[in-house]
Design an enzyme around this catalytic site. Structure first.
Site, PDB file in Angstrom:
ATOM      1  N   GLU A 155       0.828  -1.223   0.000  1.00 13.28           N
ATOM      2  CA  GLU A 155       0.000   0.000   0.000  1.00 13.28           C
ATOM      3  C   GLU A 155       0.855   1.263   0.000  1.00 13.28           C
ATOM      4  O   GLU A 155       2.074   1.216   0.200  1.00 13.28           O
ATOM      5  CB  GLU A 155      -0.941   0.008   1.206  1.00 13.28           C
ATOM      6  N   ASP A 173     -16.588   5.711  14.520  1.00 12.82           N
ATOM      7  CA  ASP A 173     -15.389   5.613  13.683  1.00 12.82           C
ATOM      8  C   ASP A 173     -14.921   4.162  13.573  1.00 12.82           C
ATOM      9  O   ASP A 173     -14.245   3.636  14.456  1.00 12.82           O
ATOM     10  CB  ASP A 173     -14.278   6.507  14.254  1.00 12.82           C
ATOM     11  N   LYS A 176      -3.223  -1.790  15.696  1.00 10.41           N
ATOM     12  CA  LYS A 176      -2.589  -1.002  16.750  1.00 10.41           C
ATOM     13  C   LYS A 176      -3.471  -0.871  17.965  1.00 10.41           C
ATOM     14  O   LYS A 176      -4.691  -0.785  17.852  1.00 10.41           O
ATOM     15  CB  LYS A 176      -2.331   0.404  16.230  1.00 10.41           C
TER      16      LYS A 176
HETATM   17  N1  PSU Z   1      -2.549   1.597  10.765  1.00 12.21           N
HETATM   18  C1  PSU Z   1      -1.209   1.633  10.863  1.00 12.21           C
HETATM   19  N2  PSU Z   1      -0.485   2.247   9.904  1.00 12.21           N
HETATM   20  C2  PSU Z   1      -1.068   2.805   8.799  1.00 12.21           C
HETATM   21  C3  PSU Z   1      -2.478   2.738   8.691  1.00 12.21           C
HETATM   22  C4  PSU Z   1      -3.174   2.132   9.686  1.00 12.21           C
HETATM   23  O1  PSU Z   1      -0.681   1.123  11.827  1.00 12.21           O
HETATM   24  O2  PSU Z   1      -0.363   3.351   7.932  1.00 12.21           O
HETATM   25  C5  PSU Z   1      -3.147   3.284   7.456  1.00 12.21           C
HETATM   26  C6  PSU Z   1      -3.495   2.144   6.489  1.00 12.21           C
HETATM   27  O3  PSU Z   1      -3.400   2.622   5.160  1.00 12.21           O
HETATM   28  C7  PSU Z   1      -4.946   1.859   6.825  1.00 12.21           C
HETATM   29  C8  PSU Z   1      -5.454   3.253   7.120  1.00 12.21           C
HETATM   30  O4  PSU Z   1      -5.675   1.251   5.787  1.00 12.21           O
HETATM   31  O5  PSU Z   1      -4.382   3.882   7.829  1.00 12.21           O
HETATM   32  C9  PSU Z   1      -6.715   3.232   7.938  1.00 12.21           C
HETATM   33  O6  PSU Z   1      -7.213   4.519   8.009  1.00 12.21           O
HETATM   34  P1  PSU Z   1      -8.676   4.756   8.636  1.00 12.21           P
HETATM   35  O7  PSU Z   1      -8.521   4.390  10.075  1.00 12.21           O
HETATM   36  O8  PSU Z   1      -8.937   6.210   8.409  1.00 12.21           O
HETATM   37  O9  PSU Z   1      -9.610   3.845   7.880  1.00 12.21           O
HETATM   38 MN    MN Z   2     -11.908   6.290  10.461  1.00 12.37          MN
END
Ligand code: PSU
Ligand code: MN
Length: 306
Positions: free
Chosen positions: A25, A138, A159
């Protein structure tokens, strides 16, 4: 293929020859790590996939076109670019339509990998259910994507900035297999053990590849989440990471950070609060995941028996 998606020559040739490929990604590069270590890491992760016998395919949208496989110069430009959109399922078509540049999250990378014909994708951590989701609603679109797009995603769990029990509950509701690799516990990114049992456990890349094929044979939509624990030597002790997480979470509230901005904000604050230690661990675990991703891709590329 189509005018909205372009494969690099190397990726196109590997697909043609049915060689193992691992998708990677780009949000981790643009919104997950600071320059220049983001670009160095992206290169190192690609090298890890190659060392494991697979062709890496880093995915991003550049000037309104999905690109699968980036050159060194394109990676460097993306790593330094400003105004890069963070693309999930909801944003992908709009980014293409407006000719913009965007980095793909886990959800968008799964969509693009599947369009290209790549079945395995390695990253660091997935998005999940945020703490306080009962009030904020969220919940990352990554979870829904795992339920609908048939790509096996290798991550180091999720995480501890997230609500891990709720994240596992939602994945179970959505019918997503969550497979801990080589241990019973669900790993929590910076630590090998979240204190929660993983729903499933597998000990070989071959078993994960077999399950991937069997889901398709059974007509089950969606992918698999492989939760690969961070190598022991790179783990961050709880006593160090927990206070940083708590402090960063408090700041999201006092500063009113919401929606797409939450995850990048937390990652960057935890980086500062641990004086960069979070990033060192992050880099080590993504490389570790690229190695396992390559092994799964190799197993998937073998002819299916029976
Ligand atoms: N968690 C991590 N590192 C990251 C991300 C998440 O430890 O870089 C990034 C990934 O691309 C994941 C995105 O798909 O954040 C999720 O964002 P959101 O929580 O806004 O869906
Ligand atoms: Mn989100």
């Amino acid at each position: 293929m189509n005018d909205f998606i372009a494969l690099s020559e190397e990726v196109a040739a590997a697909l043609e020859d049915r060689k193992p490929l691992v998708a990677l990604e780009s949000t981790i590069i643009t919104h997950g790590m600071p320059w220049p270590r983001n670009v160095e890491t992206a290169r190192a992760v690609e090298a890890e996939a190659r060392a494991g016998g697979a062709v890496p395919a880093t995915i991003a949208v550049i000037d309104g076109r999905i690109r699968v496989g980036l050159s060194a110069a394109e990676l460097e430009a993306l790593g330094q670019a400003r105004d890069v959109m963070k693309l999930s399922r909801a944003d992908l078509a709009a980014c293409l339509a407006s000719g913009r540049t965007g980095a793909t999250t886990v959800a968008a990378t799964m969509i693009c990998a599947h369009l290209a014909g790549i079945a395995v994708f390695a990253t660091g951590g997935i998005g999940g259910v945020h703490r306080g989701a009962e009030a904020s609603f969220d919940i990352s679109a990554d979870l829904q994507e795992l339920a609908r797009t048939p790509v096996t995603v290798v991550a180091a769990g999720a995480k501890a900035i997230l609500d891990l029990p709720k994240t596992l509950e939602v994945l179970e509701t959505l019918g997503v297999p969550v497979i801990a690799f080589g241990q019973d516990a669900f790993p929590a990114f910076w630590s090998r053990d979240s204190g929660l049992a993983a729903p499933l456990r597998m000990d070989s890349a071959g078993a994960i590849a077999a399950a991937h094929h069997l889901r398709a044979a059974l007509g089950l939509s969606g992918g698999q989440l492989v939760a690969n624990p961070i190598p022991e030597a790179d783990e961050i002790p709880r006593t160090e990471i927990v206070p940083a997480i708590e402090a960063a979470l408090t700041e999201t509230q006092t500063q009113g950070i919401a929606a797409k901005a939450v995850t990048p904000f937390l990652l960057s604050r935890i980086f500062d609060l641990t004086e960069g230690r979070s990033l060192t661990a992050n880099i080590a675990l993504v490389k570790n995941n690229a190695r396992l991703g390559a092994a799964i891709a190799r197993a998937l590329a073998e002819p299916v028996s029976g």
